[in-house]
Design a protein around this motif. Structure first.
Motif, mmCIF file in Angstrom:
data_model
loop_
_atom_site.group_PDB
_atom_site.id
_atom_site.type_symbol
_atom_site.label_atom_id
_atom_site.label_comp_id
_atom_site.label_asym_id
_atom_site.label_seq_id
_atom_site.Cartn_x
_atom_site.Cartn_y
_atom_site.Cartn_z
ATOM 1 N N MET A 1 9.994 8.744 -1.028
ATOM 2 C CA MET A 1 9.363 8.601 -2.351
ATOM 3 C C MET A 1 8.410 9.776 -2.606
ATOM 4 O O MET A 1 7.200 9.599 -2.670
ATOM 5 C CB MET A 1 8.646 7.250 -2.493
ATOM 6 C CG MET A 1 7.748 6.843 -1.356
ATOM 7 S SD MET A 1 7.001 5.204 -1.585
ATOM 8 C CE MET A 1 6.008 5.413 -3.041
ATOM 9 N N HIS B 1 9.793 4.694 3.134
ATOM 10 C CA HIS B 1 8.515 5.382 2.973
ATOM 11 C C HIS B 1 8.671 6.901 2.847
ATOM 12 O O HIS B 1 7.984 7.541 2.053
ATOM 13 C CB HIS B 1 7.627 5.043 4.175
ATOM 14 C CG HIS B 1 6.525 5.996 4.425
ATOM 15 N ND1 HIS B 1 5.489 6.186 3.541
ATOM 16 C CD2 HIS B 1 6.294 6.827 5.458
ATOM 17 C CE1 HIS B 1 4.665 7.092 4.042
ATOM 18 N NE2 HIS B 1 5.129 7.506 5.193
ATOM 19 N N GLU C 1 1.270 6.584 3.119
ATOM 20 C CA GLU C 1 0.890 5.309 3.725
ATOM 21 C C GLU C 1 2.203 4.657 4.132
ATOM 22 O O GLU C 1 3.093 4.520 3.290
ATOM 23 C CB GLU C 1 0.139 4.445 2.705
ATOM 24 C CG GLU C 1 -0.255 3.063 3.183
ATOM 25 C CD GLU C 1 -1.373 3.099 4.202
ATOM 26 O OE1 GLU C 1 -2.420 3.682 3.895
ATOM 27 O OE2 GLU C 1 -1.175 2.561 5.297
ATOM 28 N N CYS D 1 4.814 2.543 4.115
ATOM 29 C CA CYS D 1 4.933 1.466 3.129
ATOM 30 C C CYS D 1 6.259 0.727 3.229
ATOM 31 O O CYS D 1 6.572 -0.099 2.389
ATOM 32 C CB CYS D 1 4.759 2.037 1.734
ATOM 33 S SG CYS D 1 5.934 3.319 1.331
ATOM 34 N N LEU E 1 0.835 -1.207 0.000
ATOM 35 C CA LEU E 1 0.000 0.000 0.000
ATOM 36 C C LEU E 1 0.868 1.254 0.000
ATOM 37 O O LEU E 1 1.842 1.345 0.739
ATOM 38 C CB LEU E 1 -0.897 0.043 1.239
ATOM 39 C CG LEU E 1 -1.980 -1.019 1.381
ATOM 40 C CD1 LEU E 1 -2.666 -0.835 2.726
ATOM 41 C CD2 LEU E 1 -2.986 -0.907 0.274
ATOM 42 N N HIS E 2 0.531 2.195 -0.859
ATOM 43 C CA HIS E 2 1.121 3.531 -0.827
ATOM 44 C C HIS E 2 -0.042 4.519 -0.854
ATOM 45 O O HIS E 2 -1.204 4.118 -0.928
ATOM 46 C CB HIS E 2 2.017 3.764 -2.045
ATOM 47 C CG HIS E 2 3.181 2.824 -2.137
ATOM 48 N ND1 HIS E 2 4.366 3.044 -1.485
ATOM 49 C CD2 HIS E 2 3.332 1.650 -2.792
ATOM 50 C CE1 HIS E 2 5.201 2.048 -1.749
ATOM 51 N NE2 HIS E 2 4.595 1.181 -2.549
ATOM 52 N N CYS F 1 4.505 10.220 -0.176
ATOM 53 C CA CYS F 1 3.691 9.030 0.045
ATOM 54 C C CYS F 1 3.106 9.101 1.450
ATOM 55 O O CYS F 1 3.795 9.440 2.397
ATOM 56 C CB CYS F 1 4.546 7.765 -0.102
ATOM 57 S SG CYS F 1 3.636 6.265 0.274
#
Ligand SMILES: [Cu+2]
Length: 228
Positions: free
Chosen positions: A207, A204, A198, A200, A160-161, A196
Motif C-alpha cells: 500500500m 502491509h 505500521e 497492518c 493501524l497504518h 505504510c
C-alpha cells in the motif's frame, strides 16, 4: 527516492527534512568523537599496566568525565528539541489533504474542494510499466503544489497504518477513530514515494504512497480536471 547503494537518508524534499539530515550528521560527528575516544582508551588499557604505587585518587579526571557527557548531551538535546517543536508547528496551511488508511490501500480527500476524493492502490507487478517502480507506484497519485504549506490529516478505517514519506521527513500514525495532523511544504517538483509504516496485515507491503509535486499552476489545472 532511494536508489542503489544509497546507504544514508534520502535527499530532503522539504525544509524540515533538510534540517533533519543536518541534525543526523551532527549527531554522527559527536558519536564519531566518542567512539574514537573510547577506542583509544580501550587500546591504552590493553597495552599499559594500569597500576601505580602513588596515585590513589583522581578527583580532577573523575569530575571531568562525569560533567563532559552531560555537556555533550545538551549539544544533542538542544537542536533535537528545536526540530521537534518546529515539526509540530502548522503555519497557516494553504491546502488540506486527508489520508485514510484501509486494508490495504490509501484513500485521499481534498477537503478544500467539493467531491475531490479517490482511492490509491498499488500498481500490481503484472501491470507495471518500465518507467515505474516495483511495489512503489500507485494507480492514482496524490498531486500537491510545491512551495506551499500543506496540512495533512491522517486517519484509518480499519487497523493501524502509518502514512510515511521519507524525503519529506513525515511519518504519522493512522489510527481508527482519531485524526492525526502533520504539515510540510515540498521544496521541489518531482515524484515522492513512501510506504505504510505500521505492520497492518497481510498486504502491509503493498500500500505505497505516491506524491506528484508540481507547480501551483499545474495543480489548479489538475483540480479543475478532476472535479469536472
Ligand atoms: Cu498499512
Amino acid at each position: 527516492m532511494t536508489t542503489w547503494l544509497n546507504m544514508s537518508l534520502q535527499d530532503g524534499a522539504s525544509p524540515i527534512m533538510e534540517q533533519l539530515v543536518f541534525f543526523h550528521d551532527h549527531v554522527l560527528m559527536i558519536m564519531l568523537m566518542i567512539t574514537t575516544t573510547v577506542l583509544y582508551m580501550m587500546i591504552t588499557l590493553i597495552r599499559n599496566k594500569q597500576t601505580s604505587r602513588f596515585m590513589l585518587e583522581g578527583q580532577m579526571i573523575e569530575t571531568t568525565w562525569t560533567i563532559a557527557p552531560a555537556i555533550i548531551l545538551v549539544f544533542i538535546a538542544m537542536p533535537s528539541l528545536r526540530l521537534l517543536y518546529l515539526m509540530d508547528e502548522v503555519h497557516n496551511p494553504s491546502l488540506t489533504l486527508k489520508a485514510v488508511g484501509h486494508q490495504w490501500y490509501w484513500s485521499y480527500e481534498y477537503s478544500d474542494f467539493t467531491k475531490l476524493e479517490f482511492d490509491s492502490y498499488m500498481i500490481p507487478q503484472e501491470e507495471q510499466q518500465e518507467s515505474t517502480f516495483r511495489l512503489l507506484d500507485t494507480d492514482n497519485r496524490i498531486v500537491l503544489p510545491m512551495n506551499s504549506p500543506i496540512r495533512m490529516i491522517i486517519t484509518a478505517a480499519d487497523v493501524l497504518h502509518s502514512w510515511t514519506i521519507p524525503s519529506l521527513g513525515v511519518k504519522t500514525d493512522a489510527t481508527p477513530g482519531r485524526l492525526n495532523q502533520t504539515s510540510f511544504s515540498i521544496s521541489r517538483p518531482g515524484i515522492l514515494y513512501g510506504q505504510c509504516s505500521e505492520i497492518c496485515g497481510a498486504n502491509h507491503s503493498f500500500m505505497p504512497i505516491t506524491i506528484e509535486s508540481v507547480p501551483a499552476k499545474y495543480f489548479i489545472n489538475w483540480v479543475s480536471k478532476m472535479s469536472e
